[in-house]
Enzyme design. Structure first.
Site, PDB file in Angstrom:
ATOM      1  N   TYR A  67      -7.559   2.345 -11.329  1.00 59.84           N
ATOM      2  CA  TYR A  67      -6.223   2.135 -10.742  1.00 59.84           C
ATOM      3  C   TYR A  67      -5.158   2.225 -11.836  1.00 59.84           C
ATOM      4  CZ  TYR A  67      -2.442  -0.743  -8.659  1.00 59.84           C
ATOM      5  OH  TYR A  67      -1.239  -1.230  -8.199  1.00 59.84           O
ATOM      6  N   ILE A  92       3.424  -9.676  -6.804  1.00 57.01           N
ATOM      7  CA  ILE A  92       4.370  -9.749  -5.677  1.00 57.01           C
ATOM      8  C   ILE A  92       3.718 -10.577  -4.561  1.00 57.01           C
ATOM      9  CG2 ILE A  92       5.781  -8.352  -4.119  1.00 57.01           C
ATOM     10  CD1 ILE A  92       4.875  -5.886  -5.904  1.00 57.01           C
TER      11      ILE A  92
HETATM   12  N1  LIG Z   1       0.953  -6.378  -4.368  1.00 58.54           N
HETATM   13  C1  LIG Z   1       1.216  -6.625  -5.648  1.00 58.54           C
HETATM   14  O1  LIG Z   1       1.085  -7.766  -6.136  1.00 58.54           O
HETATM   15  C2  LIG Z   1       1.718  -5.503  -6.541  1.00 58.54           C
HETATM   16  C3  LIG Z   1       2.045  -5.824  -7.875  1.00 58.54           C
HETATM   17  C4  LIG Z   1       2.592  -4.834  -8.672  1.00 58.54           C
HETATM   18  C5  LIG Z   1       2.777  -3.559  -8.180  1.00 58.54           C
HETATM   19  N2  LIG Z   1       2.423  -3.256  -6.900  1.00 58.54           N
HETATM   20  C6  LIG Z   1       2.690  -1.874  -6.436  1.00 58.54           C
HETATM   21  O2  LIG Z   1       3.706  -1.965  -5.452  1.00 58.54           O
HETATM   22  C7  LIG Z   1       3.562  -0.913  -4.489  1.00 58.54           C
HETATM   23  C8  LIG Z   1       3.565  -1.505  -3.100  1.00 58.54           C
HETATM   24  O3  LIG Z   1       2.496  -2.426  -3.023  1.00 58.54           O
HETATM   25  P1  LIG Z   1       2.174  -3.241  -1.696  1.00 58.54           P
HETATM   26  O4  LIG Z   1       1.542  -4.529  -2.126  1.00 58.54           O
HETATM   27  O5  LIG Z   1       3.360  -3.229  -0.800  1.00 58.54           O
HETATM   28  O6  LIG Z   1       1.027  -2.341  -1.069  1.00 58.54           O
HETATM   29  P2  LIG Z   1       0.278  -2.529   0.312  1.00 58.54           P
HETATM   30  O7  LIG Z   1       0.827  -3.717   1.049  1.00 58.54           O
HETATM   31  O8  LIG Z   1      -1.193  -2.486   0.049  1.00 58.54           O
HETATM   32  O9  LIG Z   1       0.693  -1.222   1.119  1.00 58.54           O
HETATM   33  C9  LIG Z   1       0.229   0.022   0.723  1.00 58.54           C
HETATM   34  C10 LIG Z   1       1.019   1.051   1.470  1.00 58.54           C
HETATM   35  O10 LIG Z   1       0.583   2.352   1.050  1.00 58.54           O
HETATM   36  C11 LIG Z   1       0.318   3.114   2.206  1.00 58.54           C
HETATM   37  N3  LIG Z   1      -0.716   4.117   1.946  1.00 58.54           N
HETATM   38  C12 LIG Z   1      -1.942   3.918   1.385  1.00 58.54           C
HETATM   39  N4  LIG Z   1      -2.630   5.086   1.365  1.00 58.54           N
HETATM   40  C13 LIG Z   1      -1.820   6.036   1.917  1.00 58.54           C
HETATM   41  C14 LIG Z   1      -1.970   7.413   2.186  1.00 58.54           C
HETATM   42  N5  LIG Z   1      -3.091   8.088   1.880  1.00 58.54           N
HETATM   43  N6  LIG Z   1      -0.943   8.067   2.771  1.00 58.54           N
HETATM   44  C15 LIG Z   1       0.207   7.424   3.110  1.00 58.54           C
HETATM   45  N7  LIG Z   1       0.408   6.118   2.867  1.00 58.54           N
HETATM   46  C16 LIG Z   1      -0.603   5.425   2.292  1.00 58.54           C
HETATM   47  C17 LIG Z   1      -0.127   2.124   3.259  1.00 58.54           C
HETATM   48  O11 LIG Z   1       0.027   2.680   4.550  1.00 58.54           O
HETATM   49  P3  LIG Z   1      -0.901   2.170   5.780  1.00 58.54           P
HETATM   50  O12 LIG Z   1      -0.414   0.787   6.124  1.00 58.54           O
HETATM   51  O13 LIG Z   1      -0.626   3.147   6.865  1.00 58.54           O
HETATM   52  O14 LIG Z   1      -2.308   2.180   5.292  1.00 58.54           O
HETATM   53  C18 LIG Z   1       0.850   0.979   2.988  1.00 58.54           C
HETATM   54  O15 LIG Z   1       2.078   1.214   3.613  1.00 58.54           O
HETATM   55  C19 LIG Z   1       2.264  -0.202  -4.842  1.00 58.54           C
HETATM   56  O16 LIG Z   1       2.563   0.978  -5.520  1.00 58.54           O
HETATM   57  C20 LIG Z   1       1.526  -1.188  -5.752  1.00 58.54           C
HETATM   58  O17 LIG Z   1       0.711  -0.523  -6.661  1.00 58.54           O
HETATM   59  C21 LIG Z   1       1.905  -4.207  -6.065  1.00 58.54           C
END
Ligand SMILES: NC(=O)c1ccc[n+]([C@@H]2O[C@H](COP(=O)([O-])OP(=O)(O)OC[C@H]3O[C@@H](n4cnc5c(N)ncnc54)[C@H](OP(=O)(O)O)[C@@H]3O)[C@@H](O)[C@H]2O)c1
Length: 312
Positions: free
Chosen positions: A134, A164
């Protein structure tokens, strides 16, 4: 102006949805999910961009997971994230998108480093082996964005958030991050009238950013940030909180504080992983983050109200 938000159904995408009314004079938002378009597929991504014709892209979509998924599905974590990022940047370039803001993470920094970490240290050594697939895919997103800046003058920048949390998080007990997993555990413990057991001593310190704060900061990046280098989006060192504070705030939100217990037979992990938010503070100045107490209160309320249908 049209803003395409990839990852529109996730934790951060939903936070952007919840604040979009504050920006509706200037922007129309499109929130993309994997059902609208599978971003691992270049042809579908191209078609989607050609149909929607966005002006800006906030790129959040990613294959994200906890320790289990990161360790056991390394090929998926690497390939899916590389493909998604490659396709989004390539189509954004071809469609002459005015600005792309992409999301990295502080968990992709080198494993062996000095703290506090800052933006300049991202590539200074290998990431931890547990999430290396990742992490390398995410690091390539930064390299790729810079390559587009340098070769074509594209305005492609990256932000680096810390942990987050908030509504629409993944509340899985096994694969969720610490706050959503504890919110779920405490819910079940209270329901069954059991002790709220927290693994470890509770002493490690972490920085958490509420999803709505991150969404507002990302809009600020889209509108005002002119730097080409990445920027850490996080609360400051003084707002680091212990896992024990987090657990107590969760228990308090459920009115279940008297039942909390720490199981020190579990290992604690790293004591602290402080990220430096000085660049943000110097540029933004007076951003007032939602307190961890309020952020947790809101998240618990949301979890209870959405228990049946939320991700868990
Ligand atoms: N969560 C954390 O603590 C954290 C910390 C630092 C950085 N981040 C980064 O912040 C960003 C947002 O994170 P998040 O926590 O909001 O993620 P999340 O809740 O897991 O959501 C992931 C999103 O990506 C979409 N997705 C996944 N595979 C896809 C594909 N093949 N085509 C189109 N869409 C796809 C999903 O759509 P579906 O719902 O349709 O599957 C969903 O909308 C990410 O880049 C992550 O790496 C997260």
């Amino acid at each position: 102006m049209k803003v395409l938000v990839t990852g529109g159904t996730g934790l951060v995408g939903n936070a952007l949805k919840s604040i979009k009314k504050d920006y509706s004079n200037n922007y129309e938002f499109i929130f993309l999910s994997s059902r609208d378009c599978d971003l691992t597929d270049l042809q579908k991504t191209k078609l989607y961009f050609q149909n929607e014709k966005p002006d800006y892209v906030i790129h959040l979509a990613a294959c994200v997971g906890g320790l289990f998924k990161n360790m056991n599905y390394k090929v998926d974590m690497l390939e899916k994230n590389l493909l998604i990022n490659y396709n989004v940047l390539k189509c954004s370039h071809e469609m002459k998108i005015k600005k792309v803001v992409s999301c990295l993470s502080t968990c992709i920094f080198p494993d062996k480093t000095t703290y506090p970490i800052n933006e300049s240290m991202l590539h200074d050594g290998p990431p931890h082996t547990s999430n290396d697939a990742y992490a390398y895919a995410k690091r390539m997103l930064e390299i790729h964005s810079k390559a587009y800046q340098e070769q074509y003058g594209d305005n492609f920048v990256c932000v680096i958030p810390t942990n987050i949390y908030g509504p629409y998080d993944n509340y899985s007990l096994e694969d969720g991050h610490v706050i959503p997993a504890l919110i779920h555990r405490c819910y079940l413990n209270k329901h069954n009238n059991e002790k709220f057991m927290v693994r470890g001593t509770g002493k490690p310190l972490r920085q958490f950013i509420y999803s709505e704060d991150l969404a507002r900061l990302m809009m600020w990046i889209l509108e005002k940030y002119e730097d080409k280098e990445s920027i850490i989006l996080s609360v400051g060192e003084k707002d680091e909180v212990s896992i024990s504070d987090v657990a107590r705030n969760i228990a308090k939100a459920y009115d279940y504080e008297h039942m909390i217990e720490f199981d020190s037979s579990y290992s604690d992990g790293q004591f602290r992983k402080t990220a430096d938010n000085n660049k943000l503070m110097n540029l933004y100045g007076d951003y007032k983050f939602i307190s961890i107490e309020n952020g947790i209160k809101r998240s618990v309320k949301w979890f209870i109200e959405n228990y049946e249908k939320c991700r868990k």
